[in-house]
Write an enzyme that holds these catalytic residues in place. Structure first.
Site, PDB file in Angstrom:
ATOM      1  N   SER A 141       0.854  -1.189   0.000  1.00 39.98           N
ATOM      2  CA  SER A 141       0.000   0.000   0.000  1.00 39.98           C
ATOM      3  C   SER A 141       0.890   1.239   0.000  1.00 39.98           C
ATOM      4  CB  SER A 141      -0.875   0.023   1.259  1.00 39.98           C
ATOM      5  OG  SER A 141      -1.423   1.319   1.445  1.00 39.98           O
ATOM      6  N   TYR A 154      -1.928  -0.579   9.786  1.00 41.47           N
ATOM      7  CA  TYR A 154      -1.988  -0.912   8.359  1.00 41.47           C
ATOM      8  C   TYR A 154      -0.693  -0.480   7.666  1.00 41.47           C
ATOM      9  CZ  TYR A 154      -3.876  -1.087   3.576  1.00 41.47           C
ATOM     10  OH  TYR A 154      -4.091  -1.361   2.253  1.00 41.47           O
TER      11      TYR A 154
END
Ligand SMILES: NC(=O)c1ccc[n+]([C@@H]2O[C@H](COP(=O)([O-])OP(=O)(O)OC[C@H]3O[C@@H](n4cnc5c(N)ncnc54)[C@H](OP(=O)(O)O)[C@@H]3O)[C@@H](O)[C@H]2O)c1
Length: 248
Positions: A141, A154
């Site tokens: 990501s 995350y």
């Protein structure tokens, strides 16, 4: 780009980015072992493929019996022939911050977004499981490279994954296996829709302002993934590509 004897294991193939990667690899000539938890969504994706006969659906929840994952990947290679590629897109999103940090949730999150990919890679990089010249691709990501408020666990798990990918690329290069990391910014998928639902109506508009080319579509990530998995990217390894429509 691929031939029908090049088999690619795609995780997260029932939804969003993984689904698009599986469909793109099929469209480019590969055979795909398409893994997800939800049988109905896998079947819908299979029916959307231009050559459904090259799509094999496989159901597995990676958080169940995690230790068996490397063995499971080797078993797939025994059953279907050596794998050319592994594209790992299965994962979970999480909006959090230090104030709500808790060990139990952190461990679960690192299980799905860090340990599971490494266990899959361990199985794939076994010389009994993967073909020379093939490739491993992790979907990380943009938060791995540009962590923002709200992406505590995350971003950290994806950054750890990107770092691990670089290390693995050096470990397996002598075997002729390449390792890639794709780090997308916001892509319109069910995961993003869930984030928007939890953050309120203004979230999407605020985020959109930072994207000169708008949010991505799963297909935008899939074309890059297919290229990196293919032999056309034979001299590329150990890189983490940020795809974010000009955001960073
Ligand atoms: N969308 C974005 O903006 C964005 C941006 C950057 C990175 N990413 C990353 O891209 C990847 C795909 O995200 P997405 O947006 O395409 O999400 P998505 O549409 O929600 O798809 C997630 C996929 O992961 C699978 N999955 C989740 N937990 C699993 C588990 N425990 N075992 C097996 N499969 C599991 C799901 O399977 P079922 O559907 O069968 O349950 C589904 O196929 C993720 O790693 C995510 O972090 C997404």
């Amino acid at each position: 780009m691929f031939t029908a004897d090049q088999t690619i294991l795609v995780t997260g193939a029932s939804s969003g980015i993984g689904r698009a990667i599986a469909l793109e690899c099929i469209a480019r000539g590969a055979r795909v072992l398409a893994c997800g938890r939800n049988a109905q969504r896998l079947e819908q994706a299979r029916q959307a493929a231009c050559a459904p006969e090259r799509w094999t659906s496989i159901q597995r929840d990676f958080l169940t019996d995690m230790k068996d994952i490397p063995h499971w990947v080797r078993g797939l290679a025994r059953e279907h022939g050596k794998l050319w590629g592994l594209a790992h897109a299965a994962g979970e999103g999480l909006m959090d911050c230090l104030q709500v940090y808790g060990l139990e949730r952190a461990r679960r999150h690192f299980d799905i977004n860090f340990h599971v990919p490494l266990l899959l890679a361990q199985g794939f990089c076994d010389r009994r499981a993967s073909a020379r010249g093939g490739a491993l691709l992790f979907v990380a990501s943009a938060s791995a490279v540009f962590p923002e408020k709200g992406h505590l666990l995350y971003g950290a798990a994806k950054a750890a994954l990107a770092a691990a990918a670089k290390s693995i690329s050096q470990e397996v290069a002598p075997r002729g296996v390449r390792v890639h990391c794709l780090s997308p910014g916001i892509v319109d998928t069910p995961m993003e829709a869930a984030a928007e639902a939890s953050m309120g109506a203004e979230y999407r508009q605020n985020q959109l302002q930072g994207y000169p080319l708008g949010f991505g579509r799963p297909e935008d990530v899939a074309v890059m993934a297919a290229f990196l998995l293919s032999g056309q990217a034979a001299w590329i390894t150990g890189q983490n590509f940020v795809l974010a429509g000009g955001r960073y």
